[in-house]
Write an enzyme that holds these catalytic residues in place. Structure first.
Site, mmCIF file in Angstrom:
data_model
loop_
_atom_site.group_PDB
_atom_site.id
_atom_site.type_symbol
_atom_site.label_atom_id
_atom_site.label_comp_id
_atom_site.label_asym_id
_atom_site.label_seq_id
_atom_site.Cartn_x
_atom_site.Cartn_y
_atom_site.Cartn_z
ATOM 1 N N TYR A 1 -44.478 95.182 13.156
ATOM 2 C CA TYR A 1 -44.063 93.317 12.654
ATOM 3 C C TYR A 1 -45.089 92.104 12.985
ATOM 4 O O TYR A 1 -45.426 91.346 12.450
ATOM 5 C CB TYR A 1 -42.339 92.577 14.074
ATOM 6 N N SER B 1 -44.082 83.038 11.522
ATOM 7 C CA SER B 1 -43.031 83.050 11.042
ATOM 8 C C SER B 1 -42.817 83.565 9.449
ATOM 9 O O SER B 1 -41.415 83.728 9.167
ATOM 10 C CB SER B 1 -42.023 83.099 11.620
ATOM 11 N N VAL C 1 -45.308 79.651 14.323
ATOM 12 C CA VAL C 1 -45.667 79.122 14.800
ATOM 13 C C VAL C 1 -47.867 78.459 14.484
ATOM 14 O O VAL C 1 -48.135 78.613 15.120
ATOM 15 C CB VAL C 1 -45.577 80.255 16.289
ATOM 16 N N TYR D 1 -34.591 77.793 12.935
ATOM 17 C CA TYR D 1 -34.056 78.108 14.254
ATOM 18 C C TYR D 1 -33.431 77.210 14.819
ATOM 19 O O TYR D 1 -32.482 76.310 14.102
ATOM 20 C CB TYR D 1 -35.253 78.390 15.467
HETATM 21 N N1 GLN Z 1 -45.664 85.878 15.948
HETATM 22 C C1 GLN Z 1 -44.610 85.071 16.342
HETATM 23 C C2 GLN Z 1 -43.549 85.704 17.697
HETATM 24 O O1 GLN Z 1 -43.143 86.665 17.275
HETATM 25 C C3 GLN Z 1 -43.792 84.438 15.271
HETATM 26 C C4 GLN Z 1 -43.368 83.466 16.017
HETATM 27 C C5 GLN Z 1 -42.674 81.978 14.818
HETATM 28 O O2 GLN Z 1 -43.806 82.059 14.109
HETATM 29 N N2 GLN Z 1 -41.555 81.036 15.139
HETATM 30 O O3 GLN Z 1 -43.354 84.789 18.582
#
Ligand code: GLN
Length: 304
Positions: free
Chosen positions: A188, A63, A258, A240
């Site tokens: 994405y 992300s 993540v 978040y």
């Molecule tokens: N690619 C991950 C997802 O869509 C990204 C989430 C993240 O890094 N918080 O769940």
């Protein structure tokens, strides 16, 4: 400020730190990482660089890449972008569905998954080849032409991306996704799969610490007002439902992923990237947050 000394202290102190976080496994390819990896890179506006640990090893930035997508969309659309998404913290997990239903398919902000999916949709509408444009931009701001997507991570997420598929479908039902769902998810997932090191991330994020100007070439890529807005969004929405906690403990605009990476910027002073794959319950790097908290505490510098 003796940044090298401060980083040495942090490295020593955190050797003893009980890290009971967990590596993300909902994208199976991510669970293959060595959970003990730990590195940090600090890039100062004076041009000096400081680092320790696994700071030159590439990892899945996930992300964190949402900042790059947002930057491109802001350049393309200007203020009309904000008809498609809001600029409010969500107070919810990055992949939550229920707020989106209640708010008629308008994502709270560009840094939760729904917002980033709308950004992917915009990039598809505006560019002939959005994935190439993302790569071109990241390579340019980091000065590293070898940066690339990680095919295995992208495919792994494609096979297990049920929630993101649900988010995209829900928004399509409200008319906030214009292109084919599979196309949007593809852009994405590839964007999320970008592999970069702390050193490369710190350099790329210097754009946001240096008012939109590339430090080495002095080239103005982004208007300062856009950088201010991106930094404001990182501050309020970059973590978040833990954005408040990050502002409280670290006190810098930043963005997590993540894969265990976090990048934070101190406008007009430095950018710092840290990587430790074990995450806390909110999906942010546990040791990464701890390291950045110690950095701003020991330097006594915060934007507040
Ligand atoms: N690619 C991950 C997802 O869509 C990204 C989430 C993240 O890094 N918080 O769940």
């Amino acid at each position: 400020m003796n940044y090298s000394k401060i980083l040495n202290q942090i490295e020593l102190e955190l050797k003893e730190f009980p890290n009971n976080g967990k590596v993300a496994s909902y994208i199976p390819e991510l669970s293959k990482v060595d959970p003990e990896k730990f590195g940090i890179h600090l890039y100062c506006i004076s041009g000096s660089n400081h680092s320790f640990g696994n700071s030159t090893e590439r990892f899945s930035i996930q992300s964190i890449s949402k900042v790059f997508g947002l930057t491109l969309a802001m350049q393309l659309l200007g203020d009309s972008l904000w008809k498609r998404m809001d600029v409010e913290p969500s107070g919810n997990a990055y992949n939550s569905l229920f707020q989106l239903e209640r708010e008629n398919g308008i994502p709270r902000n560009p840094f939760i998954n729904s917002g980033a999916l709308v950004i992917s949709d915009i990039l598809i509408s505006e560019y002939e080849n959005p994935k190439d444009e993302i790569l071109k931009f990241v390579r340019r701001i980091s000065g590293k032409p070898t940066i690339d997507f990680d095919e295995k991570v992208a495919q792994s997420e494609k096979q297990h991306g049920h929630r993101n598929t649900a988010l995209a479908n829900l928004m399509k039902s409200f008319g906030n996704i214009k292109n084919e769902i599979n196309q949007v998810l593809d852009v994405y997932f590839y964007q999320c799969s970008l592999a970069m090191s702390c050193e490369e991330l710190a350099k790329a994020f210097m754009l946001y610490a240096n008012e939109g100007t590339l430090l080495e070439s002095n080239e103005q890529l982004l208007q300062p007002i856009k950088v201010q807005r991106i930094n404001a969004l990182m501050q309020t929405c970059g973590f978040y439902d833990e954005a408040g906690e990050f502002a409280f403990r670290v006190g810098l605009p930043g963005k997590s992923g993540v894969g265990g990476g976090i990048v934070a910027v101190h406008p007009e002073k430095y950018s710092a990237a840290v990587w430790s794959p074990k995450l806390n319950q909110k999906g942010n790097s546990l040791l990464g947050m701890e390291a950045l908290e110690r950095l701003t505490t020991k330097t006594g510098l915060s934007i507040f």
